[in-house]
Design a protein around this motif. Sequence first.
Motif, PDB file in Angstrom:
ATOM      1  N   UNK A   7     -10.318   8.096 -12.696  1.00 27.56           N
ATOM      2  CA  UNK A   7      -9.172   8.998 -13.900  1.00 27.56           C
ATOM      3  C   UNK A   7      -9.999  10.692 -14.810  1.00 27.56           C
ATOM      4  N   UNK A   8      -9.252  11.454 -15.071  1.00 26.84           N
ATOM      5  CA  UNK A   8      -9.695  12.195 -15.826  1.00 26.84           C
ATOM      6  C   UNK A   8     -10.059  12.007 -16.954  1.00 26.84           C
TER       7      UNK A   8
ATOM      8  N   UNK B 112      -4.792  16.720 -15.227  1.00 27.13           N
ATOM      9  CA  UNK B 112      -4.936  14.910 -15.266  1.00 27.13           C
ATOM     10  C   UNK B 112      -4.651  14.480 -14.493  1.00 27.13           C
ATOM     11  N   UNK B 113      -5.522  13.266 -14.523  1.00 22.97           N
ATOM     12  CA  UNK B 113      -4.826  12.341 -12.663  1.00 22.97           C
ATOM     13  C   UNK B 113      -5.548  11.089 -12.935  1.00 22.97           C
ATOM     14  N   UNK B 114      -4.689  10.056 -12.601  1.00 22.80           N
ATOM     15  CA  UNK B 114      -5.478   8.797 -12.283  1.00 22.80           C
ATOM     16  C   UNK B 114      -4.909   8.484 -11.010  1.00 22.80           C
TER      17      UNK B 114
ATOM     18  N   UNK C 112      -1.221  -8.622   1.732  1.00 21.26           N
ATOM     19  CA  UNK C 112      -2.485  -8.416   2.687  1.00 21.26           C
ATOM     20  C   UNK C 112      -2.795  -6.398   2.301  1.00 21.26           C
ATOM     21  N   UNK C 113      -2.003  -5.788   1.585  1.00 22.75           N
ATOM     22  CA  UNK C 113      -1.990  -4.104   2.530  1.00 22.75           C
ATOM     23  C   UNK C 113      -2.892  -4.076   1.170  1.00 22.75           C
ATOM     24  N   UNK C 114      -3.940  -2.928   1.730  1.00 28.62           N
ATOM     25  CA  UNK C 114      -4.534  -2.328   0.814  1.00 28.62           C
ATOM     26  C   UNK C 114      -3.895  -1.251   0.576  1.00 28.62           C
ATOM     27  N   UNK C 115      -3.423  -1.191  -1.268  1.00 33.13           N
ATOM     28  CA  UNK C 115      -2.684   0.573  -2.186  1.00 33.13           C
ATOM     29  C   UNK C 115      -2.946   1.262  -2.908  1.00 33.13           C
ATOM     30  N   UNK C 116      -2.092   2.013  -3.311  1.00 30.80           N
ATOM     31  CA  UNK C 116      -3.150   2.634  -4.572  1.00 30.80           C
ATOM     32  C   UNK C 116      -2.009   3.488  -5.098  1.00 30.80           C
ATOM     33  N   UNK C 117      -2.136   3.795  -6.480  1.00 22.28           N
ATOM     34  CA  UNK C 117      -1.345   4.802  -6.781  1.00 22.28           C
ATOM     35  C   UNK C 117      -1.495   5.850  -7.767  1.00 22.28           C
ATOM     36  N   UNK C 118      -1.459   7.242  -7.533  1.00 19.57           N
ATOM     37  CA  UNK C 118      -1.778   7.934  -7.634  1.00 19.57           C
ATOM     38  C   UNK C 118      -0.289   8.961  -8.837  1.00 19.57           C
ATOM     39  N   UNK C 119      -1.414   9.207  -9.555  1.00 19.87           N
ATOM     40  CA  UNK C 119      -0.447   9.985 -10.815  1.00 19.87           C
ATOM     41  C   UNK C 119      -1.288  11.701 -11.437  1.00 19.87           C
ATOM     42  N   UNK C 120      -0.788  12.614 -11.486  1.00 17.92           N
ATOM     43  CA  UNK C 120      -1.054  13.763 -11.644  1.00 17.92           C
ATOM     44  C   UNK C 120      -0.717  14.866 -11.720  1.00 17.92           C
ATOM     45  N   UNK C 121      -1.657  16.069 -12.392  1.00 20.40           N
ATOM     46  CA  UNK C 121      -1.329  17.128 -12.890  1.00 20.40           C
ATOM     47  C   UNK C 121      -0.815  18.450 -11.063  1.00 20.40           C
ATOM     48  N   UNK C 122      -0.505  19.138 -10.973  1.00 20.41           N
ATOM     49  CA  UNK C 122      -0.506  20.413  -9.720  1.00 20.41           C
ATOM     50  C   UNK C 122      -1.244  20.334  -9.602  1.00 20.41           C
TER      51      UNK C 122
END
Length: 348
Positions: free
Chosen positions: A6-7, A41-43, A51-61
């Motif tokens: 995270x920023x 900003x990014x996270x 059972x599957x690894x996953x992620x969530x990305x939120x961020x600026x351009x």
Amino acid sequence: MRTVLSTDAIRSSDKFGPWCDLLRATYCPVEGSRHGDMPFEARLEVFEVCTMPASRLTQSPAQYEICGPAARRSGFDDDFLSLGFRTRGVAHTLQNGRSSIQKPGDIVIRELRSITLSIGEDIDEYNVIVPRRRIENFLGNARIYTSLTLEAAEASTTLTNSFFAELIRIRDRLCPDTAARMGSIGIDLIVASMAERLAREVPKPLHGTLVVQRAKAYIESHLGDPTLDPDQLAAAMGVSLRRLQELFKEQGRHISGWIWERRLDTAAGHLADRRSGHVQIADLAYGCGFSSQPHFSRRFKDRFGVTPRDYRERAKSRGGNQRAAAVNGLLPYGGPASETGQGQVARP
């Protein structure tokens, strides 16, 4: 979800440089550049869905370029693909010579290696890591369709999006067995959506691949039929046996060999699954299309080096559900995704 990058804690007027440093140190070699001079900003949050690894990305351009495999630090290699579900913003992806744009509601499949990702506005995207072979068993080499967008306007994409969104929402309420089954269904939906997308284009180089895809799907749904053979398969596909043999050979396969391979892999998955522990080995063999238990045992030992009974016993001592998930292409064998560390998440 657990935040891994995270920023928020970066004490700098320009957070983009330190953010790229975090990505390089934690996941993969990456070069980045900014779009404009607005505050960045990014996270990145990680979790597990079925059972599957996953992620969530939120961020600026911003724009990222990854050169070469990104597996060294991420914990994944070329045996895995990333499913990207865009929920907000627009991004441009370039991989394997294919350029495409993803808008809210679109889905894209990416390899975990060289890629250019250009983010033109604030985005919110979920990524789910899946075994490459679970996709390629039906669709052929992933390089044919990586970075090819499944548009939100398509009914199949809408259905797939809705299914995964609901899985993510209720993931903590599913028991392990149900979660594994739902994850498999989700991958099947992705395969169906991508097959429809490829069929719509029907470029000549892909025609043979699409026939083989259909043939493999037919095999999967008829594994329990002991009469299934190359002649029956060719008739079901509406092509000559000779033509179907040629198409399989182009992919380095033989029809009969593929049928027996899938029967044996499916049987191994059942033997390793504790939910099938009460099923007699003979019944399991018949259910996978073998004509007799001795025939099954002989072929099984040739393939796996042990008898079906010994295979089942070894799987029990290692943890049945983990091994069953691995055989069926849901997990890399060696432990559940939750034990592999925070590095096993989808990359931006």
